[in-house]
Design a protein around this motif. Structure first.
Motif, PDB file in Angstrom:
ATOM      1  N   GLY A 143       1.776 -57.885  12.687  1.00  0.00           N
ATOM      2  CA  GLY A 143       0.430 -57.333  12.680  1.00  0.00           C
ATOM      3  C   GLY A 143      -0.661 -58.364  12.514  1.00  0.00           C
ATOM      4  O   GLY A 143      -1.841 -58.032  12.638  1.00  0.00           O
ATOM      5  N   ASN A 195      -2.368 -55.502   6.674  1.00  0.00           N
ATOM      6  CA  ASN A 195      -3.339 -54.646   7.355  1.00  0.00           C
ATOM      7  C   ASN A 195      -4.681 -54.580   6.638  1.00  0.00           C
ATOM      8  O   ASN A 195      -5.472 -53.673   6.894  1.00  0.00           O
ATOM      9  N   THR A 206      -9.463 -52.100   6.414  1.00  0.00           N
ATOM     10  CA  THR A 206      -8.100 -51.984   6.939  1.00  0.00           C
ATOM     11  C   THR A 206      -8.105 -51.924   8.463  1.00  0.00           C
ATOM     12  O   THR A 206      -9.067 -51.458   9.081  1.00  0.00           O
ATOM     13  N   GLU A 224      -5.107 -51.836  11.996  1.00  0.00           N
ATOM     14  CA  GLU A 224      -3.719 -51.849  12.462  1.00  0.00           C
ATOM     15  C   GLU A 224      -3.274 -53.267  12.807  1.00  0.00           C
ATOM     16  O   GLU A 224      -2.140 -53.665  12.551  1.00  0.00           O
ATOM     17  N   TYR A 260      -6.546 -46.111   9.680  1.00  0.00           N
ATOM     18  CA  TYR A 260      -7.182 -47.404   9.440  1.00  0.00           C
ATOM     19  C   TYR A 260      -8.676 -47.322   9.727  1.00  0.00           C
ATOM     20  O   TYR A 260      -9.131 -46.501  10.528  1.00  0.00           O
TER      21      TYR A 260
END
Length: 461
Positions: A301, A120, A130, A132, A3
């Motif tokens: 997330g 994400n 992006t 996590e 990421y």
């Protein structure tokens, strides 16, 4: 998957910047996206600059109403534009402070409007980023009065009310919560004719009834006109401001004013925040989260903290929710938010502060209640400062001595409440508060004396 960042925080207010900094302290790669200024509404248009204005109001009030008591015999004059300029300067200084903290902790920041397009992935302008985990802290905005949309000149939200180009001669305020009353106190103190209209039967309806009544008496004595149990009807703009029909207990009344400040609640900033495919669960323009699961939404997330998740809409609550969320994300579980022990403050003069249950709520919850009160007119420190309005009221469980609630009205109320938040957190009893030695002469002695009065042991009243 690699990421771009460990955590992307959307929104740079009290929740957002706290989340970003705490995450960076825990060695996470963090990006904070803010569409306006770091610090959010609180730092730039709310908590901080309003307190700068209220300090001005207190100074005016001190000289105007207490000057002779202290031997002052001159004539004071005030520059409204300088008051506003100082307030904006305070906000700007602290905004730069957040920028400095981001540099110190290596928090990346980006100016722009963010949209979560996948669990994400966040899009800012044409860039896709992006992470996590995504933490949303986009806050709230003022709720308009139906049929009277904000125009920023005549019909105002708090944002325009603290940056007017000139002082209005008259102001009608709709809503007698903390924001409405704080602006009412400020403008009345500097000479604006202020009228407040509240739908419910008392001002600060969430506070203890004795506190609400005491503050109303004080503000009325200072010159504010306050209508409770009153409904706002037709709003008409005129060449000189506004003309508003108000249904009061005494009948219909037409109120005219140069400006109208609407302070009747807030709306969550959720528009265009999530892609439709994400199906993030919302309620009443706010994001639904699970505090027990680190403030995660129904989408894995994606988290949300602060005003955007609903009441109480308070900066200190937002801060603690952010810290709790980040620490859970990073594998810690020590920090929790106790929603039964949240202090509330109204920065008028006299000020209001409270924590826990009101006397009425404690009785309704089935407690056998013991109440201790101590008036500031019996406080040597308050008498010395000619700030004797108000009292400390403590609500205890009569059987166990547990502190159930604290309700303060007085010039130092918002500073004194922290002691009682701590006492409640540590489950201090009435006897322990009495036995905790308070320095003399201080306003804080009123806390000790109120606890003692509840047992008939106060030696000063």
């Amino acid at each position: 998957m690699a990421y771009d960042y460990d955590i992307v925080v959307i929104g740079g207010g009290p929740a957002g910047y706290a989340a970003a900094i705490r995450a960076a302290q825990l060695k996470k790669r963090v990006l904070c996206v803010e569409r306006d200024k770091l610090g959010g509404i609180c730092l730039n248009w709310g908590c901080i600059p309003t307190k700068a204005l209220l300090t001005n109001a207190h100074l005016v009030d001190l000289i105007k109403n207490h000057g002779k008591t202290f031997g002052y015999s001159g004539e004071a004059s005030w520059d409204f534009s300088q008051m506003i300029a100082r307030s904006r300067g305070v906000a700007s200084k602290l905004n730069k402070g957040i920028e400095g903290l981001f540099r110190k902790y290596k928090v990346a920041s980006k100016l722009g409007t963010a949209k979560v397009i996948a669990p994400n992935t966040v899009q800012v302008g044409d860039e896709k980023i992006t992470a996590e985990s995504i933490v949303v802290s986009t806050g709230v905005r003022p709720r308009p009065l139906p049929g009277a949309e904000f125009d920023g000149k005549t019909i105002l939200s708090y944002k325009e009310a603290m940056s007017l180009p000139k002082q209005p001669k008259s102001m009608l305020i709709i809503g007698a919560g903390p924001i409405g009353l704080e602006f009412g106190y400020f403008y009345n103190a500097i000479g604006t004719k202020v009228t407040v209209v509240e739908l419910l039967d008392r001002i600060l309806p969430g506070e203890d009834e004795e506190v609400s009544q005491g503050l109303r008496e004080s503000l009325t004595k200072r010159g504010l006109t306050i209508h409770t149990s009153s409904k706002t009807g037709k709003v008409e703009k005129t060449a000189n401001g506004v003309k508003v029909e108000v249904e009061t207990p005494k009948g219909k009344e037409v109120i005219e004013a140069e400006t109208m400040l609407v302070s009747i609640g807030v709306l969550g900033n959720v528009e265009n925040l999530f892609a439709d495919s994400l199906k993030v669960e919302l309620f009443k323009n706010h994001i639904k989260v699970d505090p027990k699961n680190g403030y995660q939404t129904n989408v894995k997330g994606i988290y949300a903290v602060g005003d955007i998740i609903g009441p109480p809409w308070l900066a200190h609550v937002a801060h603690h929710e952010a810290i709790c969320c980040i620490e859970r994300l990073c594998g810690h579980a020590d920090h929790t938010v106790d929603y039964t022990n949240i202090p509330g403050c109204t920065y008028t003069d006299p000020g209001v502060a409270s924590v826990g249950l009101t006397e009425k709520a404690a009785r309704e919850a089935g407690h056998e209640v013991r109440v201790g009160r101590f008036p500031f007119f019996a406080s040597g420190r308050a008498v010395a400062s000619d700030e004797t309005e108000g009292f400390v009221k403590l609500v205890f469980d009569a059987k166990y001595g547990e502190l159930l609630g604290a309700h303060l009205l007085g010039s130092q109320a918002t500073e004194l409440i922290a002691e009682l938040v701590m006492a409640k957190k540590l489950e201090a009893t009435q006897e322990e508060i009495i036995q905790a030695m308070h320095p003399h002469p201080t306003y804080s002695e009123a806390v000790m004396e109120a606890a003692a009065q509840g047992l008939g042991e106060s030696v000063h009243i």
